[in-house]
Structures are given as structure tokens and as C-alpha cells.
Design a protein around this motif. Structure first.
Motif, PDB file in Angstrom:
ATOM      1  N   ILE A  65       0.839  -1.204   0.000  1.00 26.03           N
ATOM      2  CA  ILE A  65       0.000   0.000   0.000  1.00 26.03           C
ATOM      3  C   ILE A  65       0.873   1.252   0.000  1.00 26.03           C
ATOM      4  O   ILE A  65       0.610   2.209  -0.739  1.00 26.03           O
ATOM      5  N   ALA A  66       1.935   1.254   0.813  1.00 27.40           N
ATOM      6  CA  ALA A  66       2.846   2.409   0.850  1.00 27.40           C
ATOM      7  C   ALA A  66       3.537   2.588  -0.490  1.00 27.40           C
ATOM      8  O   ALA A  66       3.672   3.712  -0.993  1.00 27.40           O
ATOM      9  N   LEU A  67       3.982   1.492  -1.082  1.00 24.96           N
ATOM     10  CA  LEU A  67       4.636   1.561  -2.390  1.00 24.96           C
ATOM     11  C   LEU A  67       3.675   2.075  -3.454  1.00 24.96           C
ATOM     12  O   LEU A  67       4.041   2.929  -4.276  1.00 24.96           O
ATOM     13  N   LEU A  68       2.458   1.611  -3.439  1.00 21.29           N
ATOM     14  CA  LEU A  68       1.447   2.068  -4.378  1.00 21.29           C
ATOM     15  C   LEU A  68       1.180   3.562  -4.197  1.00 21.29           C
ATOM     16  O   LEU A  68       1.076   4.310  -5.174  1.00 21.29           O
ATOM     17  N   TYR A  69       1.103   4.008  -2.953  1.00 22.41           N
ATOM     18  CA  TYR A  69       0.886   5.427  -2.654  1.00 22.41           C
ATOM     19  C   TYR A  69       2.035   6.274  -3.202  1.00 22.41           C
ATOM     20  O   TYR A  69       1.814   7.317  -3.825  1.00 22.41           O
ATOM     21  N   ILE A  70       3.248   5.823  -2.990  1.00 25.43           N
ATOM     22  CA  ILE A  70       4.429   6.562  -3.479  1.00 25.43           C
ATOM     23  C   ILE A  70       4.423   6.625  -5.004  1.00 25.43           C
ATOM     24  O   ILE A  70       4.658   7.680  -5.593  1.00 25.43           O
ATOM     25  N   ILE A 124       3.654   9.759 -10.099  1.00 24.60           N
ATOM     26  CA  ILE A 124       3.050   9.863 -11.427  1.00 24.60           C
ATOM     27  C   ILE A 124       1.890  10.853 -11.456  1.00 24.60           C
ATOM     28  O   ILE A 124       1.576  11.411 -12.491  1.00 24.60           O
ATOM     29  N   GLY A 125       1.281  11.133 -10.330  1.00 25.02           N
ATOM     30  CA  GLY A 125       0.055  11.921 -10.262  1.00 25.02           C
ATOM     31  C   GLY A 125       0.203  13.354 -10.732  1.00 25.02           C
ATOM     32  O   GLY A 125       1.177  13.741 -11.362  1.00 25.02           O
ATOM     33  N   ASP A 126      -0.800  14.182 -10.412  1.00 28.58           N
ATOM     34  CA  ASP A 126      -0.883  15.565 -10.878  1.00 28.58           C
ATOM     35  C   ASP A 126       0.337  16.395 -10.508  1.00 28.58           C
ATOM     36  O   ASP A 126       0.791  17.222 -11.283  1.00 28.58           O
TER      37      ASP A 126
END
Length: 104
Positions: free
Chosen positions: A26-31, A36-38
Motif C-alpha cells: 500500500i505504501a509503495l502504491l501510494y508513493i 506519477i500523479g498531478d
């Protein structure tokens, strides 16, 4: 009894590993989503290019400003420069002098 205790210990270790890997994932996905996000790396690259373009424009305008300041100073203090500008820009000439203009 011993085997029951061993099974409980093994079961607890598996649960702890599962919890650890779940939190880690979950932490890796969040990072990754934040990168990549806005406001992530793509936005950073875009802003970096924009900054470089603005810095080039600032440099160009500063150089033009410096050139114009030198021209103003010459127009205030240098009679030969004033004469040169009057001849080139306004087509003035000295008495008895002829000006020939060629079309390009």
C-alpha cells in the motif's frame, strides 16, 4: 501440545508477514501514484522546462536592456554617436554631402 504451539507460532508469523507485505504494498502504491500523479514527476519536468524558457527570456531581455542603456548613454554624451544615428535613422547629411540609398 508442542505441535499445536508450533502451528500457532507459524500462523502468527504468517499473519505478521501478511500484514507487513500488505502495508508495504500500500505504501509503495501510494508513493508511485504520487510520483506519477498531478504534482508528480511529469509536472516537475513541465515546470522545469517552463523555468528554463523563462530564464532564457530574462537573459535576452536583460541583454537588450543593457544594450539600450548603452545606447541611451551614448546619445547623451557622445556627439559622434548622435551624428551617426541622425545620418542612419533620419537620412541627415553634412552640407555638400550626397546620400545614395539602395533598395535591398
Amino acid at each position: 501440545m508442542r505441535s499445536l504451539l508450533q502451528r500457532q507460532v507459524i500462523s502468527e508469523r504468517k499473519k505478521k508477514r501478511l500484514i507487513f507485505y500488505t502495508v508495504f504494498f500500500i505504501a509503495l502504491l501510494y508513493i508511485i501514484l504520487n510520483i506519477i500523479g498531478d504534482n508528480g514527476i511529469f509536472k516537475f519536468i513541465e515546470l522545469k522546462k517552463r523555468k528554463e524558457g523563462l530564464e532564457r527570456e530574462i537573459y535576452r531581455i536583460t541583454e537588450e536592456n543593457r544594450r539600450l542603456q548603452n545606447q541611451i548613454e551614448a546619445l547623451r554624451n557622445d556627439p559622434f554617436y548622435i551624428e551617426k544615428q541622425a545620418r542612419e535613422d533620419l537620412g541627415f547629411s553634412k552640407p555638400g554631402e550626397h546620400i545614395f540609398e539602395y533598395e535591398r
